[in-house]
Design a protein around this motif. Structure first.
Motif, PDB file in Angstrom:
ATOM      1  N   ARG A  39      -3.432  -8.147  -4.477  1.00 56.84           N
ATOM      2  CA  ARG A  39      -4.113  -7.654  -5.115  1.00 56.84           C
ATOM      3  C   ARG A  39      -5.370  -7.483  -4.960  1.00 56.84           C
ATOM      4  O   ARG A  39      -6.196  -6.250  -5.229  1.00 56.84           O
ATOM      5  CB  ARG A  39      -4.465  -8.633  -6.399  1.00 56.84           C
ATOM      6  CG  ARG A  39      -4.828  -8.483  -7.522  1.00 56.84           C
ATOM      7  CD  ARG A  39      -4.671  -9.125  -8.835  1.00 56.84           C
ATOM      8  NE  ARG A  39      -5.589  -9.043  -9.547  1.00 56.84           N
ATOM      9  CZ  ARG A  39      -6.255  -8.802 -10.405  1.00 56.84           C
ATOM     10  NH1 ARG A  39      -7.195  -9.276  -9.476  1.00 56.84           N
ATOM     11  NH2 ARG A  39      -6.827  -8.618 -11.626  1.00 56.84           N
ATOM     12  N   HIS A  40      -6.314  -8.092  -3.571  1.00 58.07           N
ATOM     13  CA  HIS A  40      -7.902  -8.028  -3.582  1.00 58.07           C
ATOM     14  C   HIS A  40      -7.955  -7.074  -2.427  1.00 58.07           C
ATOM     15  O   HIS A  40      -8.346  -5.910  -2.487  1.00 58.07           O
ATOM     16  CB  HIS A  40      -8.341  -9.422  -2.634  1.00 58.07           C
ATOM     17  CG  HIS A  40      -8.565 -10.020  -4.463  1.00 58.07           C
ATOM     18  ND1 HIS A  40      -7.441 -11.138  -4.584  1.00 58.07           N
ATOM     19  CD2 HIS A  40      -9.557  -9.827  -5.078  1.00 58.07           C
ATOM     20  CE1 HIS A  40      -8.398 -11.368  -5.826  1.00 58.07           C
ATOM     21  NE2 HIS A  40      -9.669 -10.894  -6.309  1.00 58.07           N
ATOM     22  N   GLU A  41      -6.280  -6.560  -1.955  1.00 64.30           N
ATOM     23  CA  GLU A  41      -6.584  -5.476  -0.427  1.00 64.30           C
ATOM     24  C   GLU A  41      -5.795  -4.011  -1.129  1.00 64.30           C
ATOM     25  O   GLU A  41      -6.978  -3.118  -0.421  1.00 64.30           O
ATOM     26  CB  GLU A  41      -6.089  -6.511   0.703  1.00 64.30           C
ATOM     27  CG  GLU A  41      -6.778  -7.477   1.114  1.00 64.30           C
ATOM     28  CD  GLU A  41      -6.449  -7.914   2.815  1.00 64.30           C
ATOM     29  OE1 GLU A  41      -6.065  -6.624   3.281  1.00 64.30           O
ATOM     30  OE2 GLU A  41      -6.633  -8.984   2.759  1.00 64.30           O
ATOM     31  N   VAL A  42      -5.268  -3.736  -2.190  1.00 64.70           N
ATOM     32  CA  VAL A  42      -4.601  -2.527  -2.237  1.00 64.70           C
ATOM     33  C   VAL A  42      -4.518  -2.595  -4.545  1.00 64.70           C
ATOM     34  O   VAL A  42      -5.035  -1.427  -3.823  1.00 64.70           O
ATOM     35  CB  VAL A  42      -3.335  -3.385  -1.270  1.00 64.70           C
ATOM     36  CG1 VAL A  42      -2.255  -1.569  -2.444  1.00 64.70           C
ATOM     37  CG2 VAL A  42      -2.978  -3.348  -0.404  1.00 64.70           C
ATOM     38  N   ALA A  79      -6.068  -3.688  -6.380  1.00 68.55           N
ATOM     39  CA  ALA A  79      -8.119  -3.616  -7.240  1.00 68.55           C
ATOM     40  C   ALA A  79      -8.701  -1.859  -6.798  1.00 68.55           C
ATOM     41  O   ALA A  79      -9.079  -1.767  -7.818  1.00 68.55           O
ATOM     42  CB  ALA A  79      -8.861  -4.140  -5.943  1.00 68.55           C
ATOM     43  N   THR A  80      -8.376  -1.459  -5.920  1.00 65.14           N
ATOM     44  CA  THR A  80      -8.624   0.273  -5.892  1.00 65.14           C
ATOM     45  C   THR A  80      -7.767   1.017  -6.342  1.00 65.14           C
ATOM     46  O   THR A  80      -8.165   2.511  -6.596  1.00 65.14           O
ATOM     47  CB  THR A  80      -8.877   0.146  -4.131  1.00 65.14           C
ATOM     48  OG1 THR A  80      -7.502   0.276  -3.012  1.00 65.14           O
ATOM     49  CG2 THR A  80      -9.645  -0.764  -3.445  1.00 65.14           C
ATOM     50  N   THR A  81      -6.595   0.237  -6.714  1.00 63.02           N
ATOM     51  CA  THR A  81      -5.821   1.767  -6.746  1.00 63.02           C
ATOM     52  C   THR A  81      -5.548   1.386  -8.248  1.00 63.02           C
ATOM     53  O   THR A  81      -4.639   2.167  -8.919  1.00 63.02           O
ATOM     54  CB  THR A  81      -3.896   1.756  -5.768  1.00 63.02           C
ATOM     55  OG1 THR A  81      -3.311   0.507  -6.471  1.00 63.02           O
ATOM     56  CG2 THR A  81      -4.452   1.699  -4.849  1.00 63.02           C
ATOM     57  N   GLY A  82      -5.852  -0.029  -9.210  1.00 61.01           N
ATOM     58  CA  GLY A  82      -4.993   0.176 -10.669  1.00 61.01           C
ATOM     59  C   GLY A  82      -3.834  -0.556 -10.590  1.00 61.01           C
ATOM     60  O   GLY A  82      -3.038  -0.779 -11.604  1.00 61.01           O
ATOM     61  N   ARG A 101       0.919  -1.126  -0.029  1.00 56.86           N
ATOM     62  CA  ARG A 101      -0.169   0.373  -0.269  1.00 56.86           C
ATOM     63  C   ARG A 101       0.688   1.458  -0.223  1.00 56.86           C
ATOM     64  O   ARG A 101       0.125   2.394  -0.574  1.00 56.86           O
ATOM     65  CB  ARG A 101      -0.532  -0.048   1.165  1.00 56.86           C
ATOM     66  CG  ARG A 101      -1.769   0.867   0.967  1.00 56.86           C
ATOM     67  CD  ARG A 101      -2.575   1.279   2.515  1.00 56.86           C
ATOM     68  NE  ARG A 101      -3.512  -0.204   3.109  1.00 56.86           N
ATOM     69  CZ  ARG A 101      -4.087  -1.378   2.385  1.00 56.86           C
ATOM     70  NH1 ARG A 101      -4.843  -0.404   1.373  1.00 56.86           N
ATOM     71  NH2 ARG A 101      -4.484  -2.275   3.445  1.00 56.86           N
TER      72      ARG A 101
END
Length: 176
Positions: A63-66, A68-71, A25
Motif C-alpha cells: 500500500r505504501h510503496e505501490v 499510494a502513488t497509483t490509487g 506494481r
C-alpha cells in the motif's frame, strides 16, 4: 479488477515481500484496481509465521510503496478476526479493505454482529427481516439490568412447592 497475490512463499528461494512489491506494481501497471495480499499455500514445505493479522505487513508495504502513488486499493487478509482488528488496520492506513474469510465461515452474520456491537446502523448493516430480532446484542450478564419477567415461586412461603407457571384447571384430588 482485483488480483490476489501471494506476498511470500514462506520457503527459501521462493517469492519474498520484495518480490511482492514488484509483482503488485506490474499488475497495477496493467490495469488491476486492487491487490488482495495473501501469502503461502504454494508448497507443502512452507513454514509461515502465523499470528494475529500475520499477513498485514505485506499489504501495508504494498500500500505504501505501490498503491499510494497509483490509487489502487490494497486488501489485507490473514487471521483478521475481530472488528477491532479491522478498524485498527483501516484507521492506521495499513490497508484499504480487509477480507475476513474464516471468520465469516464461523459466523455468517459476523459483519452484522460487528455492526450491532458498535451500534452502527446504516448501509451494509441491514438485517434480513427474518433475523431482525437478533439485530441487538443480547444481554451478557445481570449487570445489563435485565429485569426478570416472572417469579418462579409464589410469595407465600406455604406455597413454595408450587411452581408459579403451573395453574391447575380444576381442584386437585385430596391426598389420602
Amino acid at each position: 479488477m482485483i488480483v490476489r497475490i501471494s506476498a511470500t512463499d514462506w520457503v527459501p528461494d521462493g517469492n519474498t515481500e520484495h518480490d511482492a512489491v514488484e509483482i503488485a506494481r506490474a499488475f497495477i501497471a496493467h490495469g488491476a484496481n486492487a491487490i488482495d495480499v495473501s501469502s503461502g499455500q504454494v508448497t507443502k514445505d512452507e513454514r509461515p509465521a502465523f499470528g494475529r493479522s500475520y499477513q498485514t505487513p505485506f499489504a501495508d508495504r504494498i500500500r505504501h510503496e505501490v498503491a499510494a502513488t497509483t490509487g489502487a486499493a490494497v486488501i489485507a487478509v490473514g487471521a483478521i478476526a475481530s472488528y477491532d482488528d479491522v478498524n485498527s488496520l483501516l484507521l492506521a492506513g495499513r490497508a484499504d479493505l480487509c477480507a475476513v474469510g474464516r471468520t465469516h465461515l464461523y459466523d455468517p452474520h459476523w459483519t452484522l454482529h460487528a455492526a450491532a456491537e458498535q451500534e452502527y446502523q446504516g448501509p451494509g448493516a441491514t438485517w434480513p427481516v427474518q433475523f431482525r430480532a437478533g439485530s441487538r446484542k443480547p444481554p451478557a450478564a445481570r449487570t445489563d439490568a435485565v429485569r426478570p419477567r416472572l417469579s418462579l415461586l409464589r410469595p407465600d412461603p406455604a406455597d413454595q412447592a408450587v411452581h408459579l407457571r403451573w395453574t391447575p384447571t380444576r381442584e386437585p384430588a385430596p391426598v389420602s
